[in-house]
Each structure stands twice: as structure tokens, then as C-alpha cells.
Scaffold this motif. Structure first.
Motif, mmCIF file in Angstrom:
data_model
loop_
_atom_site.group_PDB
_atom_site.id
_atom_site.type_symbol
_atom_site.label_atom_id
_atom_site.label_comp_id
_atom_site.label_asym_id
_atom_site.label_seq_id
_atom_site.Cartn_x
_atom_site.Cartn_y
_atom_site.Cartn_z
ATOM 1 N N TYR A 215 28.814 44.878 37.119
ATOM 2 C CA TYR A 215 28.561 46.137 37.815
ATOM 3 C C TYR A 215 28.032 47.148 36.807
ATOM 4 N N GLU A 216 28.764 47.248 35.681
ATOM 5 C CA GLU A 216 28.326 48.189 34.655
ATOM 6 C C GLU A 216 28.072 47.457 33.345
ATOM 7 N N VAL A 220 31.548 40.586 35.247
ATOM 8 C CA VAL A 220 32.648 40.353 36.170
ATOM 9 C C VAL A 220 32.656 38.878 36.574
ATOM 10 N N GLU A 239 44.136 35.909 40.437
ATOM 11 C CA GLU A 239 44.739 37.226 40.301
ATOM 12 C C GLU A 239 43.754 38.324 40.698
ATOM 13 N N SER A 240 44.317 39.456 40.971
ATOM 14 C CA SER A 240 43.493 40.593 41.385
ATOM 15 C C SER A 240 42.566 41.001 40.239
ATOM 16 N N GLY A 241 41.334 41.284 40.554
ATOM 17 C CA GLY A 241 40.357 41.656 39.524
ATOM 18 C C GLY A 241 39.602 40.464 38.968
ATOM 19 N N SER A 242 39.822 39.277 39.535
ATOM 20 C CA SER A 242 39.156 38.100 38.965
ATOM 21 C C SER A 242 37.738 37.933 39.512
ATOM 22 N N GLY A 243 37.325 38.779 40.443
ATOM 23 C CA GLY A 243 35.922 38.738 40.882
ATOM 24 C C GLY A 243 35.723 38.114 42.248
ATOM 25 N N LYS A 244 36.779 37.984 43.033
ATOM 26 C CA LYS A 244 36.657 37.333 44.343
ATOM 27 C C LYS A 244 35.842 38.187 45.316
ATOM 28 N N SER A 245 36.216 39.447 45.449
ATOM 29 C CA SER A 245 35.469 40.315 46.368
ATOM 30 C C SER A 245 34.029 40.476 45.901
ATOM 31 N N THR A 246 33.841 40.440 44.588
ATOM 32 C CA THR A 246 32.488 40.548 44.046
ATOM 33 C C THR A 246 31.612 39.423 44.583
ATOM 34 N N TYR A 255 24.651 43.550 46.131
ATOM 35 C CA TYR A 255 24.193 43.644 44.746
ATOM 36 C C TYR A 255 23.353 42.404 44.465
HETATM 37 N N1 LIG Z 1 31.798 48.880 42.553
HETATM 38 C C1 LIG Z 1 32.281 48.515 41.355
HETATM 39 N N2 LIG Z 1 31.833 49.125 40.244
HETATM 40 C C2 LIG Z 1 32.299 48.754 39.020
HETATM 41 N N3 LIG Z 1 33.219 47.800 38.812
HETATM 42 C C3 LIG Z 1 33.712 47.163 39.885
HETATM 43 C C4 LIG Z 1 33.276 47.490 41.218
HETATM 44 N N4 LIG Z 1 33.936 46.695 42.083
HETATM 45 C C5 LIG Z 1 34.751 45.915 41.334
HETATM 46 N N5 LIG Z 1 34.626 46.195 40.024
HETATM 47 C C6 LIG Z 1 35.307 45.494 38.907
HETATM 48 O O1 LIG Z 1 35.017 44.131 39.016
HETATM 49 C C7 LIG Z 1 36.143 43.334 38.733
HETATM 50 C C8 LIG Z 1 36.369 42.331 39.862
HETATM 51 O O2 LIG Z 1 36.675 43.026 41.055
HETATM 52 P P1 LIG Z 1 36.890 42.300 42.441
HETATM 53 O O3 LIG Z 1 35.796 41.343 42.656
HETATM 54 O O4 LIG Z 1 37.091 43.347 43.469
HETATM 55 O O5 LIG Z 1 38.252 41.530 42.183
HETATM 56 P P2 LIG Z 1 39.181 40.762 43.214
HETATM 57 O O6 LIG Z 1 39.238 39.367 42.687
HETATM 58 O O7 LIG Z 1 40.512 41.401 43.115
HETATM 59 O O8 LIG Z 1 38.602 40.874 44.579
HETATM 60 C C9 LIG Z 1 37.306 44.282 38.526
HETATM 61 O O9 LIG Z 1 37.535 44.353 37.153
HETATM 62 C C10 LIG Z 1 36.803 45.607 39.043
HETATM 63 O O10 LIG Z 1 37.290 46.640 38.249
#
Ligand SMILES: Nc1ncnc2c1ncn2[C@@H]1O[C@H](COP(=O)(O)OP(=O)(O)O)[C@@H](O)[C@H]1O
Ligand SMILES: [Mg+2]
Length: 446
Positions: A215-216, A220, A239-246, A255
Motif C-alpha cells: 500500500y505504502e 503486504v 493472524e490479523s494483518g497477514s494480508g487476507k483482506s488485501t 488496487y
Molecule cells: N488501505 C491501506 N493502506 C495502508 N496499509 C494498509 C491498508 N489496508 C491494510 N493495510 C496494511 O496491510 C496489512 C494487511 O492488512 P489486511 O490485508 O487487512 O490484513 P488481514 O489479514 O487482517 O485482513 C496490514 O499491515 C495493514 O496495516
């Protein structure tokens, strides 16, 4: 319009009068011409500050509006945490800044009048002194010509002042239009490629090919590869933050990937129209977004002329029909702001009914049950299983009980796949998945 009319008319008056003045006495006119740029400079400096401050004010007003919206939306939390004073002082701070800047502009605008008046009178008095010497001492100018000249000089003062005023008005308007253009002209990096194909159906598989994404600054997802075959259920856990929603964000092309590619039946999703891509997918997320409208309209979102029969059918599959029928107005009941008059489980089932009605070949469930209590989780889980039957689905779940039956379970950690397999295979392996399962079973015991 006023300003434009002035800009159109006054310069002509100015031009012709100056011409006449040159004809009468070029010496005096050169004198005037030295003063004009000086006055022009002073006046345009004033205009610049007006423009800058106007721009600031528009930005501040925008912030203030979003703060008001946020505050009103979160009023319950603010009151619960007794943070009223904090929000009040924030509001006060911002509105006072706007007020202050508005006053500065008002002062500048008010000053513009006297300033140009002063500059005008100053020019005229100098003209009198210098013109007087030309008439009386050097005798190169007749008295009559001088009087005519002075009349003309007065004449050009009015349009010059009017132009200064108009330019200030235009500066303010400029600041406003810059702000609007900033939004209207914002580039869209996800715009459909030229000659993008239109997807009409889902035949074989979705594939992630060595995808890396950030993202930045920090990646991820790192070198992520996965195949989701048609008709199968693939679960993503970790675990949470592992990139699933991404991953869900990437498949639906909110994106673009930084490296690698995502293919839909072999087509890179960057080469298909986003609209046709998204029409193949239905998403149910953790926070089910409902709109202040009837239940029926919330279910039929994005589907034109859905029949009542279809809506009821979708609600039945989602285990929502029973509770909806119990409302006085049934499907015509209003759900309140953001669905606030429904419980979490009810909201979620309406959101599922929405996905069922859309009936896309691919379903993406992002923690669709994690916001629910065990009781409603069971009902929603049943609803989801009804919906996923005969569909391709990507299920992201925190609770492992919900993914046990998936065809493939992918365990993720920090953007990479740690292990994958069926529930049985992963349990037999005794790795990270087993650890997660045992942690969650402990949760139950406690
Ligand atoms: N819109 C965003 N901008 C910047 N960083 C993001 C954004 N969305 C998620 N992240 C970062 O990407 C990583 C993975 O997030 P996410 O895919 O939501 O995890 P999860 O596995 O819990 O669904 C996290 O570290 C989060 O901080
Ligand atoms: Mg997530």
C-alpha cells in the motif's frame, strides 16, 4: 460575470484615454506610467494574499464538514467515552481558524478600496506639481491643455480602481476553482486499459501469479501464488494483518499489484473492464454496509428491477426471511441510518441476501461471521453455506470452525503462504494450522 464584464470594458477605456493623454503631453504620461506599475504591484500583492487565504478557507471548511459528519456519526462512542469536550474543542478550534481567516480576507478586501484611492490621489497630486512646472516655468504646455489632461487622468482612475477590485474578486474565485479542479482532475490509476475485454462468465480459475503488493512502503504480500479453481472453496486463514483482506481488494481490483499478476480465466485483470470483473463477484464483508432505505431496496442494491419474488427467495436462502416477515412493514421496513435498527446478525443476513440476489459465480466472504455471537453465527453460517453451494468461493475467516469444509485451506503469515491443504492434511502435518486450531479450542474451554 461582473468581474468579467469589467475586465472586458475597462481596459478599452483605459487604452483610449491613455492614448489621448500621450497626445497632449508625453512627458506627463510617462510620469503616470511609472506610477501605474508601482500601484499595480501593490494591488496585485494584496490579490495574492486574498487568493492564498481563500484557498486555505475552502480547505478548512472541507475539513470542518468532514469532522462534523464524523462526529455526528460517532456520537454514541463519543458519549460513551465522555469525549464531548475533546470534540467540542476541536470543532471550536477549527471554526475559529476559519473565522479568523475570513476576517483577514475581509480586512484585505476593505483595505483594497482605500489603498487604490490613496494611490490615485497621490498620482494626481504629483501630476499637479509636475504639470504646474511644465505650464508655468517651462511653458511647454498650455493651461487649457493641462486642464483637459487632468480631466482625462481623473477618468482613468475609475476604471483602474474597478479593475483592481475585479481582479480581487477573480482571485477568490480562482482559489475555489482550483479546489474543485483538484478533485475533478484527480488521475485515476485504475482506469480501464484501452481495448479492455469484457468478461461474460467464469470458466476455469482465478490465479495469483507471484504477486507482490504494497500500500505504502512495506510489502503486504510477497511473491504470493495461488489458484482458485471454478466450483471450489478456498479458505484463507492467518493472524490479523497477514494480508487476507488485501487479497480480496486485489481480486476486485481496488488496487493494482506491484509485481506479478492476477489472471481471470487466463486474462490479466488489468486488461479487462473493472465493471465486468466486479459483476462476476459478490462480497460479504465483516461490516455489512446497509443504506438508510427499505430492506427490499437494500437487498436489491445494484440489481435493476428485481422482482419481489426474487428478493424473498434471496432472503430465504440467507435465513433472513423469518425475521423480516415479523416486522410490521415486512420488506418495506426502513433499516435506519447504516442499518442501525437491525441487530448485527440481521444486518449481516441482509447483506448476504444482497450477494445471493446478485448471484455472481464467485463469492468472496471476508470475515463474514466474525462480528457475530455464536448463536447468530450459526444461522449466518448456514446462510453462507446455502449461498456457496455450487459456487466458487474465497472465504476469509478468523474462526477456523467456519472453514473446516473448504477444499483448500491456505494459512498465511505476513503476506506469504506458510502451509496449505485440506483440514485433515493440515492437522496431520501438525504445523501452524494445528497450532491455531488448538489455540481456538483453548478459547472455548476458558
Ligand atoms: N488501505 C491501506 N493502506 C495502508 N496499509 C494498509 C491498508 N489496508 C491494510 N493495510 C496494511 O496491510 C496489512 C494487511 O492488512 P489486511 O490485508 O487487512 O490484513 P488481514 O489479514 O487482517 O485482513 C496490514 O499491515 C495493514 O496495516
Ligand atoms: Mg481483514
Amino acid at each position: 460575470m461582473n468581474a468579467i464584464m469589467m475586465i472586458g470594458r475597462e481596459p478599452l477605456t483605459l487604452l483610449f484615454t491613455l492614448g489621448a493623454m500621450f497626445w497632449i503631453s508625453w512627458k506627463l504620461t510617462i510620469f503616470v506610467l511609472i506610477f501605474l506599475p508601482v500601484s499595480g504591484f501593490l494591488i496585485s500583492r494584496l490579490g495574492k494574499t486574498i487568493k492564498n487565504i481563500s484557498g486555505d478557507i475552502f480547505a478548512l471548511e472541507g475539513n470542518l464538514l468532514s469532522r462534523i459528519e464524523e462526529t455526528l456519526g460517532g456520537i454514541k462512542i463519543i458519549k460513551n467515552f465522555t469525549a464531548e469536550v475533546f470534540f467540542k474543542s476541536k470543532f471550536k478550534e477549527q471554526s475559529e481558524e476559519i473565522n479568523y481567516k475570513n476576517n483577514v480576507i475581509g480586512a484585505r478586501m476593505a483595505m483594497a478600496g482605500p489603498l487604490s484611492e490613496f494611490l490615485g490621489v497621490f498620482t494626481i497630486s504629483i501630476l499637479f506639481v509636475y504639470g504646474g512646472t511644465l505650464v508655468l516655468l517651462e511653458e511647454t504646455l498650455t493651461g487649457g491643455a493641462f486642464i483637459t489632461y487632468m480631466g482625462l487622468a481623473y477618468q482613468i482612475l475609475t476604471p483602474a480602481k474597478a479593475m483592481a477590485k475585479a481582479s480581487h474578486a477573480i482571485q477568490g474565485g480562482n482559489a475555489a476553482s482550483e479546489r474543485v479542479r483538484f478533485i475533478l482532475d484527480a488521475p485515476n490509476p485504475l482506469i480501464d486499459a484501452e481495448g479492455a475485454k469484457v468478461i461474460t462468465g467464469f470458466e476455469r480459475e482465478i490465479k495469483f501469479n507471484n504477486v507482490s503488493f504494497k500500500y505504502e512502503n512495506e510489502y503486504v504480500l510477497k511473491d504470493f501464488s495461488l489458484t482458485v479453481p471454478k466450483g471450489k472453496t478456498v479458505a484463507l486463514v492467518g493472524e490479523s494483518g497477514s494480508g487476507k483482506s488485501t487479497l480480496a481488494n486485489l481480486i476486485t481490483r481496488f488496487y493494482d499489484v506491484n509485481e506479478g499478476s492476477i489472471t481471470f480465466d487466463g486474462l490479466d485483470i488489468r486488461n479487462v473492464t473493472t465493471k465486468s470483473l466486479r459483476s462476476q463477484m459478490g462480497i460479504v464483508a465483516q461490516d455489512s454496509i446497509l443504506f438508510n432505505d427499505t430492506i427490499a431496496n437494500n437487498i436489491s442494491l445494484g440489481v435493476d428491477n428485481a422482482s419481489e419474488k426474487d428478493i424473498i427467495h434471496a432472503a430465504k436462502i440467507s435465513n433472513a426471511h423469518n425475521f423480516i416477515s415479523e416486522f410490521d412493514k415486512g420488506y418495506q421496513s426502513n433499516v435506519g441510518d447504516g442499518g442501525s435498527s437491525l441487530s448485527g446478525g440481521q444486518r449481516q443476513r441482509v447483506a448476504i441476501a444482497r450477494a445471493v440476489l446478485k448471484n455472481p459465480p464467485i463469492m468472496i466472504l471476508d470475515e463474514a461471521t466474525s462480528a457475530l455471537d455464536t448463536e447468530s453465527e450459526k444461522v449466518v453460517q448456514d446462510a453462507l453455506e446455502n449461498m456457496m453451494a455450487n459456487k466458487t468461493s474465497i472465504v476469509i475467516a478468523h474462526r477456523l470452525s467456519t472453514v473446516k469444509n473448504a477444499d483448500l485451506i491456505v494459512v498465511m503469515k505476513k503476506g506469504s503462504i506458510v502451509e496449505k491443504g485440506t483440514h485433515q492434511e493440515l492437522i496431520a502435518k501438525g504445523g501452524m494450522y494445528t497450532k491455531l486450531v488448538s489455540l481456538q479450542s483453548l478459547d472455548i474451554l476458558n
